[in-house]
Design a protein around this motif. Structure first.
Motif, PDB file in Angstrom:
ATOM      1  N   MET A 433     -21.111  32.971 -59.578  1.00  0.00           N
ATOM      2  CA  MET A 433     -21.346  33.754 -58.357  1.00  0.00           C
ATOM      3  C   MET A 433     -21.337  32.861 -57.111  1.00  0.00           C
ATOM      4  O   MET A 433     -20.661  33.166 -56.116  1.00  0.00           O
ATOM      5  CB  MET A 433     -22.685  34.477 -58.442  1.00  0.00           C
ATOM      6  N   GLY A 434     -22.099  31.776 -57.159  1.00  0.00           N
ATOM      7  CA  GLY A 434     -22.136  30.876 -56.013  1.00  0.00           C
ATOM      8  C   GLY A 434     -20.783  30.281 -55.707  1.00  0.00           C
ATOM      9  O   GLY A 434     -20.410  30.085 -54.545  1.00  0.00           O
ATOM     10  N   ASP A 435     -20.019  30.013 -56.750  1.00  0.00           N
ATOM     11  CA  ASP A 435     -18.665  29.490 -56.595  1.00  0.00           C
ATOM     12  C   ASP A 435     -17.770  30.505 -55.877  1.00  0.00           C
ATOM     13  O   ASP A 435     -16.951  30.139 -55.035  1.00  0.00           O
ATOM     14  CB  ASP A 435     -18.105  29.171 -57.979  1.00  0.00           C
ATOM     15  N   HIS A 436     -17.937  31.786 -56.191  1.00  0.00           N
ATOM     16  CA  HIS A 436     -17.152  32.835 -55.539  1.00  0.00           C
ATOM     17  C   HIS A 436     -17.488  32.970 -54.059  1.00  0.00           C
ATOM     18  O   HIS A 436     -16.651  33.393 -53.267  1.00  0.00           O
ATOM     19  CB  HIS A 436     -17.404  34.187 -56.226  1.00  0.00           C
ATOM     20  N   CYS A 437     -18.710  32.629 -53.692  1.00  0.00           N
ATOM     21  CA  CYS A 437     -19.129  32.728 -52.283  1.00  0.00           C
ATOM     22  C   CYS A 437     -18.700  31.527 -51.455  1.00  0.00           C
ATOM     23  O   CYS A 437     -18.602  31.613 -50.227  1.00  0.00           O
ATOM     24  CB  CYS A 437     -20.650  32.835 -52.187  1.00  0.00           C
ATOM     25  N   SER A 438     -18.474  30.405 -52.124  1.00  0.00           N
ATOM     26  CA  SER A 438     -18.344  29.132 -51.417  1.00  0.00           C
ATOM     27  C   SER A 438     -16.944  28.896 -50.860  1.00  0.00           C
ATOM     28  O   SER A 438     -15.955  28.940 -51.601  1.00  0.00           O
ATOM     29  CB  SER A 438     -18.705  27.988 -52.363  1.00  0.00           C
ATOM     30  N   PRO A 439     -16.831  28.599 -49.577  1.00  0.00           N
ATOM     31  CA  PRO A 439     -15.521  28.267 -48.994  1.00  0.00           C
ATOM     32  C   PRO A 439     -15.001  26.898 -49.424  1.00  0.00           C
ATOM     33  O   PRO A 439     -13.834  26.590 -49.194  1.00  0.00           O
ATOM     34  CB  PRO A 439     -15.785  28.312 -47.488  1.00  0.00           C
ATOM     35  N   ILE A 440     -15.866  26.069 -50.028  1.00  0.00           N
ATOM     36  CA  ILE A 440     -15.429  24.744 -50.466  1.00  0.00           C
ATOM     37  C   ILE A 440     -15.188  24.687 -51.971  1.00  0.00           C
ATOM     38  O   ILE A 440     -14.928  23.624 -52.520  1.00  0.00           O
ATOM     39  CB  ILE A 440     -16.440  23.656 -50.060  1.00  0.00           C
ATOM     40  N   SER A 441     -15.279  25.830 -52.645  1.00  0.00           N
ATOM     41  CA  SER A 441     -15.036  25.872 -54.083  1.00  0.00           C
ATOM     42  C   SER A 441     -13.561  25.636 -54.385  1.00  0.00           C
ATOM     43  O   SER A 441     -12.682  26.167 -53.697  1.00  0.00           O
ATOM     44  CB  SER A 441     -15.467  27.228 -54.643  1.00  0.00           C
ATOM     45  N   ASP A 442     -13.292  24.874 -55.437  1.00  0.00           N
ATOM     46  CA  ASP A 442     -11.902  24.590 -55.788  1.00  0.00           C
ATOM     47  C   ASP A 442     -11.152  25.855 -56.194  1.00  0.00           C
ATOM     48  O   ASP A 442     -10.009  26.067 -55.775  1.00  0.00           O
ATOM     49  CB  ASP A 442     -11.822  23.528 -56.896  1.00  0.00           C
ATOM     50  N   THR A 443     -11.779  26.717 -56.995  1.00  0.00           N
ATOM     51  CA  THR A 443     -11.086  27.933 -57.422  1.00  0.00           C
ATOM     52  C   THR A 443     -10.916  28.919 -56.270  1.00  0.00           C
ATOM     53  O   THR A 443      -9.925  29.658 -56.222  1.00  0.00           O
ATOM     54  CB  THR A 443     -11.827  28.622 -58.581  1.00  0.00           C
TER      55      THR A 443
END
Length: 517
Positions: A433-443
């Motif tokens: 979930m946090g990864d989906h929110c993050s603008p700096i996430s690789d995916t």
């Protein structure tokens, strides 16, 4: 002394802060391990550095389980490399594209393709986005909606299926946590048992389906969809679409190539060998054992090794027999695919290392002594869910988050008396979930890139959806799960809640009014 007191929090907290500030997860985890090793060495940096390398990193690799998991990860990357080189990725995309004839069907085909390519989130993102983009453009579906479906399905699917590049990592950290509390049970079985409690991941996949079949959107996504259908502009005017050179590697090879059946045959081989291998390795040939008992007693690291190499063998032989690739081309694709897993292997190795450090420092013992009397047991899954989601958002890495939090979460939940399955699942699904929110996430970045959309547009349109699904997972999932309520009741309730939300606040962009050519 069973713990180093407040100093035992230094390694994980240092890793969190550095990852947040530098956005370099591998370096941050390494420094966290080094800081812990230096504490253990009475603040001697030289001894701490040496023990970081030999006692913790090399020590992690000397474990046969860990070594098997690393080789499995490399082998899965190699298998994906062979499938891609032989044109399997292109074949999957072409097959799905032929089934899409309307806006609704095209979006569903995109979602379904994301489900089918479950074996790796990176491969999922690049394949689905690049393949479906020309089709969604033709149907006047906004690039924002495409990137949302691409991003949503990638990690959500890969993180919960029992056969993927994620399983090596997740089973590894679960095993370390169970060993830390002295629980003798199969980490692989525990992983499978947590799947129904991955409330965010499951709800997110269902939420996308609800949006597709109700033909409703809301917030910034509705504006993007309305713009695309009414004006034909699939991206916002004056936006800066992201385009990746990596996408050029995905395409139809000259001459012969895999068809749709060929493309999935290596994956089917992995699945079949895994199922049979778990039964066989766990003593399934004994008449006294049930299938599930055999699965629980099996050494998953060995079985996954068998299955991943079976996938490489089937893919390579198929490409050779059909004269699609030469032996040298097969070997080249194997090496290139394995190389793509290097970062994942490094994060996994450092995850085991920081787990070893926190165990030696007694971090979990210290946290239990501080929190045992101040946190109601039923709130532990909720707090771990919130904390893990926030960390994933700030550092942009699901794996980095799990590596930092899981070594603390399992001992904490076990000591306080919280059910382990929702506790473990809270960390794993909140990281997604946090990864989906993050603008700096690789995916997240890769989803914008594969879909050729402005990255900020992708994040801003996706964020309201992720937060709503995340809130439902929190309130209807982990809060009652902390009281011991079964997922049997919680999953249907969450789906109903999401449907009612979409029906009440969503708006429909009617296809018949938009003159789709």
């Amino acid at each position: 002394m069973d713990n180093y007191g407040i100093l035992s929090l230094v390694p994980p907290l240092l890793a969190i802060v550095l990852a947040w500030r530098t956005k370099e997860v591998i370096l941050s985890l390494f420094i966290g391990v080094f800081a812990g090793a230096m504490l253990m060495a009475d603040y001697n940096p030289l001894v701490g550095f040496m023990e970081t390398l030999d006692k913790y990193m090399l020590g992690s690799l000397s474990d046969s389980w860990n070594a098997g998991i690393i080789v499995f990860l490399l082998a899965m990357g190699a298998m994906i490399g062979v499938i891609n080189k032989a044109g399997g990725v292109w074949a999957i995309g072409e097959y799905v594209a032929r089934k899409a004839h309307s806006v609704k069907n095209t979006q569903f085909a995109t979602w379904l393709m994301g489900i089918f390519i479950f074996f790796d989130d990176y491969a999922n993102t690049l394949i689905v986005g690049n393949t479906m983009r020309p089709i969604t453009d033709k149907m006047k579906i906004s690039r924002e909606k495409l990137s949302f479906i691409v991003d949503l399905t990638a990690a959500a699917v890969s993180s919960i299926v029992p056969i993927s590049t994620w399983i090596a990592f997740e089973v590894g950290v679960i095993r370390d946590g169970l060993n830390a509390i002295g629980v003798e049970q199969s980490a692989y079985t525990t992983f499978v048992q947590t799947i129904p409690y991955r409330f965010y991941s499951i709800f997110a996949l269902v939420f996308a389906l609800i949006l597709i079949y109700t033909a409703r959107d809301f917030g910034p996504m509705y504006k993007a969809e309305k713009r695309a259908r009414l004006t034909g502009r699939v991206i916002r005017e004056n936006s800066t679409p992201m385009v990746s050179k990596e996408l050029e590697a995905i395409g139809k090879p000259e001459g012969r190539s895999f068809n749709i059946f060929d493309s999935f045959l290596p994956i089917f081989a992995v699945i079949l060998v895994t199922i049979y291998g778990l039964w066989y390795n766990g003593g399934g040939t004994s008449p006294d054992k049930t299938i599930w008992q055999a699965f629980g007693d099996a050494d998953a690291s060995i079985v996954l090794l068998w299955s991943s190499f079976a996938g490489i063998l089937v893919g390579g032989l198929l490409a050779l027999i059909k004269r699609i690739l030469s032996i040298s081309e097969i070997m080249e694709s194997i090496i290139d695919g394995a190389k793509s897993m290097l970062i994942a292997c490094m994060i996994l190795l450092l995850a085991w290392s920081i787990g070893g450090i926190t165990e030696d420092l007694g971090t979990a013992n210290y946290l239990v002594s501080v929190l045992a009397g101040s946190i109601p047991p039923f709130l532990v899954p909720v707090l771990l869910y919130i904390i893990s989601g926030f960390i994933a958002f700030t550092i942009g890495s699901s794996w980095g988050t799990v590596a930092i939090v899981m070594p603390l979460a399992i001992p904490l939940g076990f000591s306080i008396g919280v059910p382990l399955l929702p506790t473990i699942a809270a960390v794993l699904t909140a990281a997604v979930m946090g990864d989906h929110c993050s603008p700096i996430s690789d995916t997240t970045i890769m989803s914008s890139t594969a879909s050729a959309v402005d990255h900020i547009d992708h994040v801003s349109t996706q964020l309201p959806y992720v937060l709503i699904v995340g809130a439902v997972a929190l309130l209807i999932g982990f809060l009652p799960a902390g009281f011991g309520v079964s997922w049997y009741f919680l999953l249907p309730l969450g789906v109903i809640a999401l449907y009612l939300i979409v029906r009440s606040i969503g708006k429909s962009v009617k296809e018949e009014d938009l003159l789709i050519s």
